[in-house]
Design an enzyme around this catalytic site. Structure first.
Site, PDB file in Angstrom:
ATOM      1  N   GLU A  98       0.823  -1.157  -0.087  1.00 49.52           N
ATOM      2  CA  GLU A  98       0.042  -0.100  -0.081  1.00 49.52           C
ATOM      3  C   GLU A  98       0.868   1.468  -0.134  1.00 49.52           C
ATOM      4  O   GLU A  98       1.884   1.248   0.627  1.00 49.52           O
ATOM      5  CB  GLU A  98      -0.759   0.050   1.313  1.00 49.52           C
ATOM      6  CG  GLU A  98      -2.146  -0.703   1.362  1.00 49.52           C
ATOM      7  CD  GLU A  98      -3.247  -0.003   0.617  1.00 49.52           C
ATOM      8  OE1 GLU A  98      -2.893   1.040   0.010  1.00 49.52           O
ATOM      9  OE2 GLU A  98      -4.338  -0.290   0.924  1.00 49.52           O
ATOM     10  N   ASP A  99       0.296   2.060  -0.547  1.00 48.92           N
ATOM     11  CA  ASP A  99       1.080   3.529  -0.402  1.00 48.92           C
ATOM     12  C   ASP A  99       0.826   4.097   0.779  1.00 48.92           C
ATOM     13  O   ASP A  99       1.768   4.548   1.678  1.00 48.92           O
ATOM     14  CB  ASP A  99       0.694   4.380  -1.591  1.00 48.92           C
ATOM     15  CG  ASP A  99      -0.969   4.614  -1.624  1.00 48.92           C
ATOM     16  OD1 ASP A  99      -1.633   3.950  -0.891  1.00 48.92           O
ATOM     17  OD2 ASP A  99      -1.464   5.542  -2.248  1.00 48.92           O
ATOM     18  N   ASP A 102      -4.867   5.508   5.865  1.00 50.74           N
ATOM     19  CA  ASP A 102      -5.183   6.327   6.597  1.00 50.74           C
ATOM     20  C   ASP A 102      -6.388   5.748   7.424  1.00 50.74           C
ATOM     21  O   ASP A 102      -6.142   5.477   8.841  1.00 50.74           O
ATOM     22  CB  ASP A 102      -5.852   7.398   5.684  1.00 50.74           C
ATOM     23  CG  ASP A 102      -6.400   8.746   6.010  1.00 50.74           C
ATOM     24  OD1 ASP A 102      -6.161   9.026   7.389  1.00 50.74           O
ATOM     25  OD2 ASP A 102      -7.146   9.472   5.383  1.00 50.74           O
ATOM     26  N   PHE A 151      -2.419  15.666   4.224  1.00 52.89           N
ATOM     27  CA  PHE A 151      -2.770  15.350   2.822  1.00 52.89           C
ATOM     28  C   PHE A 151      -1.559  15.483   2.020  1.00 52.89           C
ATOM     29  O   PHE A 151      -1.200  16.431   1.776  1.00 52.89           O
ATOM     30  CB  PHE A 151      -3.801  15.832   2.107  1.00 52.89           C
ATOM     31  CG  PHE A 151      -4.229  15.079   1.146  1.00 52.89           C
ATOM     32  CD1 PHE A 151      -4.887  14.080   1.033  1.00 52.89           C
ATOM     33  CD2 PHE A 151      -3.750  15.404  -0.292  1.00 52.89           C
ATOM     34  CE1 PHE A 151      -5.356  13.384  -0.182  1.00 52.89           C
ATOM     35  CE2 PHE A 151      -4.103  14.587  -1.327  1.00 52.89           C
ATOM     36  CZ  PHE A 151      -5.156  13.605  -1.316  1.00 52.89           C
ATOM     37  N   ARG A 164       2.060  12.662  -8.853  1.00 52.16           N
ATOM     38  CA  ARG A 164       2.668  11.302  -8.553  1.00 52.16           C
ATOM     39  C   ARG A 164       4.066  11.162  -8.778  1.00 52.16           C
ATOM     40  O   ARG A 164       4.874  10.295  -8.172  1.00 52.16           O
ATOM     41  CB  ARG A 164       1.798  10.350  -9.556  1.00 52.16           C
ATOM     42  CG  ARG A 164       0.323   9.976  -9.041  1.00 52.16           C
ATOM     43  CD  ARG A 164      -0.017   8.782  -9.795  1.00 52.16           C
ATOM     44  NE  ARG A 164      -1.601   8.785  -9.955  1.00 52.16           N
ATOM     45  CZ  ARG A 164      -2.383   8.357  -8.972  1.00 52.16           C
ATOM     46  NH1 ARG A 164      -1.960   7.719  -7.795  1.00 52.16           N
ATOM     47  NH2 ARG A 164      -3.567   8.421  -8.942  1.00 52.16           N
TER      48      ARG A 164
HETATM   49  P1  5GP Z   1      -8.071   4.824   3.832  1.00 51.13           P
HETATM   50  O1  5GP Z   1      -9.129   3.858   3.467  1.00 51.13           O
HETATM   51  O2  5GP Z   1      -7.176   4.120   4.792  1.00 51.13           O
HETATM   52  O3  5GP Z   1      -8.865   5.805   4.676  1.00 51.13           O
HETATM   53  O4  5GP Z   1      -7.440   5.634   2.755  1.00 51.13           O
HETATM   54  C1  5GP Z   1      -6.592   4.780   1.883  1.00 51.13           C
HETATM   55  C2  5GP Z   1      -6.478   5.473   0.334  1.00 51.13           C
HETATM   56  O5  5GP Z   1      -6.842   6.902   0.752  1.00 51.13           O
HETATM   57  C3  5GP Z   1      -5.176   5.349   0.046  1.00 51.13           C
HETATM   58  O6  5GP Z   1      -4.732   4.396  -0.563  1.00 51.13           O
HETATM   59  C4  5GP Z   1      -5.124   6.610  -0.741  1.00 51.13           C
HETATM   60  O7  5GP Z   1      -5.314   6.338  -1.951  1.00 51.13           O
HETATM   61  C5  5GP Z   1      -5.923   7.848   0.070  1.00 51.13           C
HETATM   62  N1  5GP Z   1      -5.148   8.621   0.912  1.00 51.13           N
HETATM   63  C6  5GP Z   1      -5.291   8.503   2.087  1.00 51.13           C
HETATM   64  N2  5GP Z   1      -4.407   9.560   2.797  1.00 51.13           N
HETATM   65  C7  5GP Z   1      -3.869  10.134   1.706  1.00 51.13           C
HETATM   66  C8  5GP Z   1      -2.906  11.202   1.659  1.00 51.13           C
HETATM   67  O8  5GP Z   1      -2.406  11.934   2.376  1.00 51.13           O
HETATM   68  N3  5GP Z   1      -2.438  11.523   0.253  1.00 51.13           N
HETATM   69  C9  5GP Z   1      -2.979  11.013  -0.742  1.00 51.13           C
HETATM   70  N4  5GP Z   1      -2.474  11.434  -1.962  1.00 51.13           N
HETATM   71  N5  5GP Z   1      -3.740   9.853  -0.708  1.00 51.13           N
HETATM   72  C10 5GP Z   1      -4.488   9.558   0.498  1.00 51.13           C
END
Ligand code: 5GP
Length: 174
Positions: A98-99, A102, A151, A164
């Site tokens: 995963e990147d 959150d 973010f 990106r």
């Molecule tokens: P989660 O389901 O954990 O809330 O969110 C996961 C996804 O939200 C990540 O894979 C990413 O695509 C997006 N996301 C969450 N935080 C960030 C952030 O700080 N920057 C970016 N670019 N995407 C984020």
């Protein structure tokens, strides 16, 4: 900071160092095994490419793509798979790459989805762990860097498909 300015959060050097450490740890933990790395598109593509080239164990690669029905920068928790993996994962050791985690909703959903394909194990490797908005309890076996909040873009992460390609990770001024 004006509207379009970015603040560096992690430099390319810092990221490179952490990716190397993660690769060493994964190579050690999976020694004697073959691991299937599953990159979560699109955000993890650079991380996965850098990570895989530092591993010393045999690997297979696949990708999965998800869409969240959220708006703006927050996940709604309503997630669907838009492109599923193609490999048969039955009996294999799977590592989700995963990147960023959150709220954790996407990763928890993916873990459950991939576990339903009866692999031997499913673990998670994330470059960034942003805990402030964590909504579910989820174990992240491999974490590159911790982030309190904000973010971020760069190193695969986007904001409306932009940024990106940046080699470092930056916080966007909102
Ligand atoms: P989660 O389901 O954990 O809330 O969110 C996961 C996804 O939200 C990540 O894979 C990413 O695509 C997006 N996301 C969450 N935080 C960030 C952030 O700080 N920057 C970016 N670019 N995407 C984020």
């Amino acid at each position: 900071m004006t509207k379009h300015e970015k603040r560096v959060v992690f430099t390319a050097e810092e990221i490179g160092r952490q990716v190397r450490l993660l690769a060493n740890q994964i190579s050690e933990d999976y020694e004697g095994k073959e691991v299937v790395l599953i990159g979560v598109l699109k955000g993890a593509f650079i991380f996965l490419a850098d990570l895989v080239r530092q591993l010393t164990i045999p690997v297979q690669l696949d990708f999965i793509r998800v869409a969240s029905y959220g708006s703006g920068t927050e996940s709604s928790g309503k997630i669907r798979i838009t492109t599923d993996v193609e490999l048969d994962l039955k009996g294999l050791d799977v590592l989700i790459v995963e990147d960023i985690v959150d709220s954790g909703l996407t990763t928890a959903f993916l873990k459950e989805h991939l576990a339903s394909k009866k692999p031997r194990s499913v673990k998670i490797c994330t470059l960034l762990d942003k805990r402030e908005r964590r909504a579910v309890s989820i174990t992240l076996e491999y974490v590159g860097l911790q982030l309190d909040k904000g973010f971020v873009v760069g190193y695969g992460l986007d904001c409306n498909e932009a940024n990106r390609q940046l080699p470092g990770i930056y916080e966007l001024n909102s």
